[in-house]
Write a protein that holds these residues in place. Structure first.
Motif, mmCIF file in Angstrom:
data_model
loop_
_atom_site.group_PDB
_atom_site.id
_atom_site.type_symbol
_atom_site.label_atom_id
_atom_site.label_comp_id
_atom_site.label_asym_id
_atom_site.label_seq_id
_atom_site.Cartn_x
_atom_site.Cartn_y
_atom_site.Cartn_z
ATOM 1 N N GLU A 157 0.796 -1.226 0.000
ATOM 2 C CA GLU A 157 0.000 0.000 0.000
ATOM 3 C C GLU A 157 0.833 1.282 0.000
ATOM 4 O O GLU A 157 0.507 2.244 -0.673
ATOM 5 C CB GLU A 157 -0.874 0.051 1.242
ATOM 6 C CG GLU A 157 -2.094 -0.828 1.210
ATOM 7 C CD GLU A 157 -2.865 -0.698 2.497
ATOM 8 O OE1 GLU A 157 -2.355 -1.185 3.536
ATOM 9 O OE2 GLU A 157 -3.956 -0.111 2.485
ATOM 10 N N ASP A 343 -1.527 6.295 6.550
ATOM 11 C CA ASP A 343 -2.375 5.105 6.369
ATOM 12 C C ASP A 343 -3.615 5.441 5.549
ATOM 13 O O ASP A 343 -4.019 4.694 4.666
ATOM 14 C CB ASP A 343 -2.826 4.555 7.729
ATOM 15 C CG ASP A 343 -1.685 3.856 8.465
ATOM 16 O OD1 ASP A 343 -0.629 3.622 7.856
ATOM 17 O OD2 ASP A 343 -1.857 3.552 9.663
ATOM 18 N N ARG A 344 -4.207 6.579 5.872
ATOM 19 C CA ARG A 344 -5.420 6.992 5.175
ATOM 20 C C ARG A 344 -5.142 7.249 3.689
ATOM 21 O O ARG A 344 -5.853 6.774 2.814
ATOM 22 C CB ARG A 344 -5.951 8.263 5.836
ATOM 23 C CG ARG A 344 -6.936 9.068 5.021
ATOM 24 C CD ARG A 344 -8.240 8.349 4.813
ATOM 25 N NE ARG A 344 -9.235 9.263 4.236
ATOM 26 C CZ ARG A 344 -10.382 8.852 3.732
ATOM 27 N NH1 ARG A 344 -10.696 7.569 3.724
ATOM 28 N NH2 ARG A 344 -11.233 9.721 3.238
ATOM 29 N N ASP A 347 -4.579 4.167 1.678
ATOM 30 C CA ASP A 347 -5.816 3.456 1.351
ATOM 31 C C ASP A 347 -6.477 4.053 0.108
ATOM 32 O O ASP A 347 -6.950 3.340 -0.773
ATOM 33 C CB ASP A 347 -6.772 3.520 2.552
ATOM 34 C CG ASP A 347 -8.076 2.789 2.304
ATOM 35 O OD1 ASP A 347 -8.067 1.545 2.362
ATOM 36 O OD2 ASP A 347 -9.098 3.450 2.030
ATOM 37 N N PRO B 103 -13.378 4.965 2.540
ATOM 38 C CA PRO B 103 -12.263 4.019 2.672
ATOM 39 C C PRO B 103 -12.560 2.713 1.937
ATOM 40 O O PRO B 103 -13.706 2.425 1.598
ATOM 41 C CB PRO B 103 -12.185 3.757 4.179
ATOM 42 C CG PRO B 103 -13.224 4.577 4.835
ATOM 43 C CD PRO B 103 -14.042 5.263 3.814
ATOM 44 N N ASN B 104 -11.534 1.919 1.721
ATOM 45 C CA ASN B 104 -11.712 0.589 1.173
ATOM 46 C C ASN B 104 -12.589 -0.238 2.103
ATOM 47 O O ASN B 104 -12.651 0.016 3.313
ATOM 48 C CB ASN B 104 -10.345 -0.097 1.043
ATOM 49 C CG ASN B 104 -9.812 -0.067 -0.375
ATOM 50 O OD1 ASN B 104 -10.512 -0.429 -1.326
ATOM 51 N ND2 ASN B 104 -8.564 0.361 -0.535
ATOM 52 N N GLN B 109 -9.097 -3.970 3.048
ATOM 53 C CA GLN B 109 -7.987 -3.476 3.876
ATOM 54 C C GLN B 109 -7.243 -4.637 4.521
ATOM 55 O O GLN B 109 -6.007 -4.665 4.527
ATOM 56 C CB GLN B 109 -8.501 -2.520 4.955
ATOM 57 C CG GLN B 109 -9.052 -1.217 4.385
ATOM 58 C CD GLN B 109 -9.380 -0.198 5.460
ATOM 59 O OE1 GLN B 109 -9.416 -0.530 6.638
ATOM 60 N NE2 GLN B 109 -9.603 1.042 5.063
ATOM 61 N N HIS B 112 -5.056 -6.204 1.907
ATOM 62 C CA HIS B 112 -3.846 -5.423 1.619
ATOM 63 C C HIS B 112 -2.809 -5.549 2.734
ATOM 64 O O HIS B 112 -1.611 -5.576 2.481
ATOM 65 C CB HIS B 112 -4.190 -3.947 1.401
ATOM 66 C CG HIS B 112 -4.909 -3.699 0.108
ATOM 67 N ND1 HIS B 112 -5.720 -2.609 -0.101
ATOM 68 C CD2 HIS B 112 -4.933 -4.395 -1.044
ATOM 69 C CE1 HIS B 112 -6.223 -2.652 -1.320
ATOM 70 N NE2 HIS B 112 -5.759 -3.727 -1.918
ATOM 71 N N LYS B 113 -3.306 -5.624 3.978
ATOM 72 C CA LYS B 113 -2.367 -5.758 5.097
ATOM 73 C C LYS B 113 -1.710 -7.140 5.107
ATOM 74 O O LYS B 113 -0.545 -7.281 5.473
ATOM 75 C CB LYS B 113 -3.091 -5.552 6.437
ATOM 76 C CG LYS B 113 -3.653 -4.162 6.654
ATOM 77 C CD LYS B 113 -2.606 -3.183 7.157
ATOM 78 C CE LYS B 113 -3.191 -1.776 7.328
ATOM 79 N NZ LYS B 113 -3.681 -1.160 6.069
#
Ligand SMILES: Cc1ncc(COP(=O)(O)O)c(C=O)c1O
Ligand SMILES: Cc1ncc(COP(=O)(O)O)c(C=O)c1O
Lengths: 482, 482
Positions: A157, A343-344, A347, B103-104, B109, B112-113
């Protein structure tokens, strides 16, 4: 570069052009209802006499494919398919008109259209000249990539880890402590701003910025319903009294600032003022976006540390880029700051384009880790210094009495003040006709009517000489006609 | 890849961790008020016992830097600077919460993490495996670039001309006639969709699409206030009766479709249905966005021509990409269609990121012009065919009685139907714990509760064997507990 009729061919030029247009229409590239480029524009593009284009148009009108409405230009009336069908195609131009994003300013559009023209002298362009491109070093970097790259997949990301690691080390040299997890790789500083506009701000909020400002030349923030409010500047950057006043009055959410070799004025904010600025922003709880893309292009002595280097509580988001000091075509920039923000934005970046080109990210990492970037910066500064000095010399010899300016200590730009009352629109048009492309001040400040942003970074040295002399002539001409 | 304590070092682990966190706080990367990652997460990330993290936290709490609120996790309370100052930092999380972009999805999320974790088996990932990366050919392409690239500047609005020329020729082989001026280079197909959302549609409008659809896994359109309305599918793609009905009922502005090796179902629309679809869209004056990123990945026989190849009046916007057939990390895709649209999207692209990486654009042009792309496609199809056949075999042996599927004829995916009533959320979590990353069906259709999108493109062959067997076990376990 685009299609041109073949002047050596057997088919008459007008017929080649007719066929070209017919094909555009039949394949739906020029849709029914669309206004097509004017005869003059097409004649220029095809490098033929206007009468040749007129003949082609006349035949297409006779065949029912085009129609001319007085004062409204020429439109596509039918295509060979629509003659058999009842349905007109989608009305694309109404789709375009009603959609969300605000178009570029008309002058910016004109500039983008003029830039690829051959032989144009670009006296305002904010990018390093092809002459300054480090070809040999780039070749060395590219040569090393195959041994680094095992695969080019979607990246993490926040971007390629080795690049974030390199940037973390690089920023340490600027006095900024951020670990790789507080860095987001973006496709140039512009994308950082775009992500901030939709990822940190709400519709109806206000962003303070310098007046003039690079950011005012774009409709990124206004397209998200965010208002830009300009603060007056002096020789040391934005005025702090105005900052304090308008933070409250405008209920501002953010300060965008470019304190180091400001675009377009070239201003550098001194260290003491930086401290005060930060103090005010902390007191006002006003977050700051520091756009620092020109930092490495100091010509006399290194500039003061970034605001971010003095920021202990995470109020500052820092934006850097390889565009100005290395190459815009890499499209690599970065944002560093509070992890909540990073982080935002990461995303949203994943929803925008799944990350920046891995190839470019690997190349950027290699530039840094190999030490070539540092080496290149030395060469770049030296060449840019010569260019700045040449510009200064040309200004002194050619612009005596018709313009005022401050000799910049870094970056790309001279903010040239012209006599009041001169029409900059006229100057822009006249210059374009004379083969010179300018960046008028109103791009950076809607109220400005007396500045040009000159760049000593782009045009070749000989073009700079030629162009500046011509420009001075045009200005004198306009001034005498006032 | 991120920082980890040095297990061989002299400093005790808990002290290293304490210093790391302290530094994060003191430099404003973890801002006052921010909720920090949980002890469990940090212990995983640092690869230490949870008690080690607990000790570090306890000391930081004692020093007044962290505070723990029951049920609310641990937050940054002070930093060494704020102990001397009155002002808390900006409340970044409220900035984030109130800002524009959605947001996703939480599961996206999580995915992705989890993706960068080592040893994870990715059974749903929509990208070619690193094993399929054409390293040797890419090295050849990179080697040729230095002789091509004279400079890496900002490109023309629509992208690098030589690449657009190559794409124009390439699309001709697909039956699509578009000249370079009707092509816009973008940073992947996703960016094409992003540009369409702000450049062609207005807030409050409705886009029709397949249900399920790739596009539903993203909040790009909803973030611009655009509603997505899903049309039911059958074995040949979206249902045309539903299309006609909902065009009117929903007052839809656009149809987004992925008719060739549909993501996630693998469906291919037959040629006759394509013609009918186009006819309906023309009658309804409903423009079409054709997402064709999987076209080249046919495994049995070439698919029918694109809709765009049958579009004579410019109703169809065509999207292509190098991500699936070559490499996502190039971040190169394209849109072709009516020039009115291409001009508009090019203008917005210039306000978004000033164009895609020139390095990637040059590389893509070289892939096409050298013929290496065509050569690579042959190899890619053959490897992917083997993988598809392996997946089929594993499904037949391992998933007998617990799943249904259709053998795909191309693309990356098997749309695996599981028994009703199984909790896919539970399956996702259990699988993740077992080291397997899944893409549940609800990503592509909010109402879905019984599908997985399996991909035979990503995991290594041995991981596929291992992962599929484990997955079957997990499903049987869950099913027996129902
Ligand atoms: C102040 C400033 N910020 C950002 C940018 C955008 O640069 P990039 O190429 O990194 O997107 C520019 C380029 O003109 C600039 O002058
Ligand atoms: C149907 C579809 N369209 C677009 C994309 C985005 O691809 P790109 O990497 O070209 O942005 C994907 C990738 O998952 C996809 O499956």
């Amino acid at each position: 570069m685009e299609w041109k009729p073949d002047k050596a061919g057997e088919t008459p030029l007008y017929l080649q052009i007719k066929d070209y247009i017919k094909n555009k229409i039949e394949t739906g590239q020029w849709t029914v209802g669309m206004k097509i480029p004017s005869q003059r524009k097409l004649a220029e593009r095809f490098e033929v006499n206007r009468s040749t284009v007129v003949t082609a148009f006349d035949e297409l009108i006779a065949e029912g494919l085009l129609e001319r409405k007085s004062g409204k230009g020429t439109r596509v009336k039918n295509n060979t398919w629509s003659l058999f069908s009842e349905q007109p195609p989608p009305d694309w131009s109404s789709y375009v008109k009603k959609s969300i994003h605000i178009p570029n300013l008309p002058t910016v559009q004109d500039i983008h259209k003029a830039e690829p023209l051959p032989h144009i002298i670009r006296l305002g362009t904010g990018e390093p000249s092809p002459e300054l491109f480090p070809r040999e070093m780039m070749a060395r970097v590219l040569k090393r990539l195959p041994s680094r790259i095992r695969s080019l997949g979607y990246e993490e990301e926040k971007g390629l880890y080795p690049l974030r690691e390199q940037l973390s080390a690089y920023m340490k040299t600027l006095g900024i402590s951020v670990s790789p997890s507080s860095i987001l790789i973006v496709s140039g500083a512009l994308q950082a701003l775009q992500l901030i506009s939709v990822g940190l701000l709400r519709r109806g909020s206000t962003v303070l910025l310098e007046k003039p400002s690079y950011l005012s030349s774009l409709n990124v923030f206004p397209s998200s319903g965010i208002r830009l409010f300009g603060l007056p500047m002096d020789a040391t950057g934005l005025q702090l009294l105005a900052l304090r006043k308008h933070r409250k009055r405008q209920n501002a959410s953010l300060l965008y600032t470019n304190p180091t070799f400001h675009n377009p004025t070239g201003t550098v904010m001194p260290v003491e003022k930086r401290k005060l600025l930060l103090k005010i922003c902390e007191e006002e709880q006003l977050p700051v976006v520091e756009d620092d893309v020109y930092r490495e292009l100091w010509l006399d002595s290194p500039p003061p540390k970034p605001l971010k280097a003095m920021d202990n509580n995470g109020s500052v988001l820092y934006i850097g880029s390889f565009s100005k000091a290395l190459s815009p075509g890499l499209r690599i920039g970065w944002i560093a700051g509070s992890e909540t923000v990073i982080d935002r934005l990461a995303d949203i970046k994943m929803q925008t384009d799944y990350g920046s080109s891995s190839l470019s990210q690997w190349a950027a990492a290699e530039w840094l880790s190999s030490g070539l970037y540092a080496e290149h910066l030395g060469q770049m500064r030296s060449s840019l210094r010569d260019r700045r000095d040449l510009a200064e010399e040309l200004l002194r010899t050619e612009f005596e009495g018709i313009a005022e300016w401050v000799k910049p200590a870094g970056g790309f730009y001279v903010w040239l003040r012209l006599p009041q009352g001169l029409s900059l629109r006229e100057l822009f048009e006249d210059a374009l006709k004379a083969g010179i492309l300018l960046n008028p001040g109103h791009l950076y400040d809607g109220d400005d009517d007396c500045h040009l942003r000159l760049s000593y970074a782009y045009a070749s040295v000989s073009d700079m000489r030629k162009g500046m002399a011509k420009l001075a002539g045009l200005i004198r001409g306009l001034a005498s006609r006032r």
